[in-house]
Enzyme design. Structure first.
Site, PDB file in Angstrom:
ATOM      1  N   LYS A  87       0.841  -1.144  -0.046  1.00  0.00           N
ATOM      2  CA  LYS A  87       0.019   0.170  -0.095  1.00  0.00           C
ATOM      3  C   LYS A  87       0.864   1.259   0.154  1.00  0.00           C
ATOM      4  CE  LYS A  87      -4.051   1.677   0.065  1.00  0.00           C
ATOM      5  NZ  LYS A  87      -3.574   2.340  -1.025  1.00  0.00           N
ATOM      6  N   LYS A 109       5.372   1.796  -3.054  1.00  0.00           N
ATOM      7  CA  LYS A 109       5.234   3.119  -3.765  1.00  0.00           C
ATOM      8  C   LYS A 109       5.543   3.173  -5.111  1.00  0.00           C
ATOM      9  CE  LYS A 109       4.375   7.461  -2.366  1.00  0.00           C
ATOM     10  NZ  LYS A 109       3.804   7.986  -1.422  1.00  0.00           N
ATOM     11  N   ASP A 158      -0.373  10.514  -4.664  1.00  0.00           N
ATOM     12  CA  ASP A 158       0.614  11.298  -3.883  1.00  0.00           C
ATOM     13  C   ASP A 158       0.965  12.586  -4.672  1.00  0.00           C
ATOM     14  OD1 ASP A 158       2.912  10.973  -1.627  1.00  0.00           O
ATOM     15  OD2 ASP A 158       3.900  11.735  -3.573  1.00  0.00           O
ATOM     16  N   THR A 166      -4.881  13.005   5.089  1.00  0.00           N
ATOM     17  CA  THR A 166      -3.490  13.424   5.678  1.00  0.00           C
ATOM     18  C   THR A 166      -3.403  14.592   6.314  1.00  0.00           C
ATOM     19  OG1 THR A 166      -3.014  12.094   3.556  1.00  0.00           O
ATOM     20  CG2 THR A 166      -1.276  13.289   4.527  1.00  0.00           C
TER      21      THR A 166
END
Ligand code: NDP
Length: 450
Positions: free
Chosen positions: A89, A125, A165, A208
């Site tokens: 993840k 990632k 991201d 986040t």
């Protein structure tokens, strides 16, 4: 200890020219010294050498056609770092600076971050050196389709679940998801950060940034302080920065800065969140436009300070939230912050402080929350999105936010008690690294050599 030194030297020899990855690995490994000394079994099982080597690294060519009919080529990456605790993840980053070192550092950090959440997720990632800036919607879509045309064969709801991201938001996740569905004819939770209409979770977009503020709240509560009326510095103007600013306002604090790759806005009356959201979420405009619309604010173009200094960290305040990118806060910035009275730093970005800057915060004994702990709210809520997808439910915002708050409180608790256990009660970097490592390392030992 030779074991750590040898592992780091081996890494430099076998994975040359990956400075960001060495930086992340060195920070974690140096913190592990006291644990490794009292627990020889980690050495006996060669856990460190295994942990710094990704289980799998996928690099691929991404070919797509621009609006002028020309074929463009980018590099694509997915690093599946560690699956001891669950499916890989971690997000996808689209930015021209992306290379193997950056993806590996992010994937490595993700292992410990995910472990700290207490949820069953491994670390991974990915991304590309594709630059979404200045591209048309059609170009973004064709790039995302080309990227997923290779990536789809490596991911799956119990295998590897990417998210967003830098440069990958709701729009890109939508195009990536559409292409996965088209290729596989399956409608399943292979990405998180999806739109609310089709499988996304309430609260994921905000998670986040909100989480980084909850982490700061927990650090301050441990010092019998809170965020009310505190002046705060925030860097970045993207997803994490925007929702950090939003939560700071909700808790009675005053965020007075934000920044993008062009420069910094200082608005002493408080950043106007409505303007910021419109400029960055809708118009995708630079922050120069903010200064044009708010005469009381100042725009400071990038590059005004010596020693790699950044304007955003030179303003007097109580707390700081680095939310842009890696190594955006140098030692000279860190010294300026503590000199100007900042006593709380909560990292929304991944590894935003250079190693020297982080060491300065630790030595100063301020409340310092490293990214792998403070920004774990994003991935934690991604896991909540996976849970909702697999049970075909949609939870309320209140339920998701309550879970997020509890997870951030647990992460803080786990970092703080581990730091105390190793006689460095102020050092949450050490606490986060040891607490995260122990969980993953023990699972690896239990699962045998694999
Ligand atoms: P966005 O793409 O939404 O925003 C990134 C912001 O940082 C933009 O304002 C961008 O400026 C700025 N920025 C990016 N690169 C640079 C650079 N080299 N120099 C100066 N400014 C830069 O990304 P996110 O908000 O999602 O991510 C920000 C950070 O948070 C990253 O470190 C990411 O890894 C981390 N993170 C993100 C999570 C998430 O859920 N999104 C989860 C956990 C961590 P500009 O607008 O000019 O491009």
């Amino acid at each position: 200890m030779d074991y750590i030194h040898d592992t780091l030297s081996g890494l430099r020899a076998t994975s040359p020219a990956q400075s960001e990855f060495y930086q992340a690995a060195e920070e974690v490994l140096e913190c592990l010294r006291p644990l490794l000394q009292s627990n020889p079994r980690y050495h006996e099982h060669s856990i460190i050498e295994r942990m710094v080597e990704p289980e799998r690294q996928i690099m691929f060519r991404v070919c797509w056609v621009d609006d002028h009919g020309r074929v463009q080529i980018n590099k694509g990456y997915r690093v599946q770092f560690n699956s001891a605790l669950g499916p890989y993840k971690g997000g996808l980053r689209f930015h021209p600076s992306v290379n193997a070192s950056i993806i590996k550092f992010l994937g490595f950090e993700q292992i410990f971050k995910n472990a700290l959440t207490g949820l069953p997720i491994g670390g991974g990632k990915g991304g590309s050196n594709f630059d979404p800036k200045g591209k048309s919607d059609g170009e973004i879509m064709r790039f995302c389709q080309a990227f997923m045309t290779e990536l789809y064969r490596h991911i799956g709801p119990t295998r590897d679940v990417p998210a967003g991201d830098i440069g990958v938001g709701a729009r890109e996740i939508g195009y990536l998801y559409g292409q996965y569905k088209r290729i596989t004819a399956r409608y399943e939770g292979i990405l998180t950060g999806k739109s609310l209409n089709w499988g996304g979770s309430l609260g994921r977009k905000e998670a986040t940034g909100y989480g980084a503020v909850y982490f700061a709240q927990n650090m301050l509560a441990a010092r019998k302080e809170d965020l009310r009326s505190k002046t705060c510095l925030v860097s970045g103007a993207g997803n994490v920065a925007i929702y950090t600013i939003e939560k700071l306002y909700q808790l009675g604090a005053k965020p007075i800065t934000c920044s993008d790759s062009g420069g910094t806005i200082h608005d002493p009356r408080g950043i106007n969140l409505e303007t910021l959201k419109r400029l960055k979420e809708v118009e995708r405009a630079p922050l120069t436009k903010y200064a044009e619309q708010h005469a009381e604010s100042t725009y400071i173009p990038k590059g005004d300070y010596p020693d790699d200094g950044h304007a955003v960290w030179r303003v007097k305040a109580d707390a700081a939230f680095p939310c842009a990118t890696q190594n955006e806060l140098t030692l000279s910035d860190a010294k300026a912050l503590t000199h100007n009275g900042v006593y709380c730093v909560s990292e929304g970005a991944n590894m935003p402080s250079t190693a020297d800057a982080a060491n300065h915060f630790i030595a100063s004994k301020i409340a310092y929350g490293p990214g792998k702990a403070a920004n774990a709210g994003g991935v934690a809520t991604s896991q909540l999105e996976m849970a909702q997808n697999s049970s075909m439910e949609q939870w309320s915002l209140e339920k998701v936010d309550a879970k997020l708050q509890a997870i951030m409180a647990n992460i803080h608790q786990s970092c703080a008690t581990t730091a105390e256990e190793f006689n460095e009660p102020h050092n949450l970097v050490l606490g986060a690294n040891i607490a995260g490592f122990r969980k993953v390392a023990d699972a690896m030992i239990e699962q045998g050599v694999c």
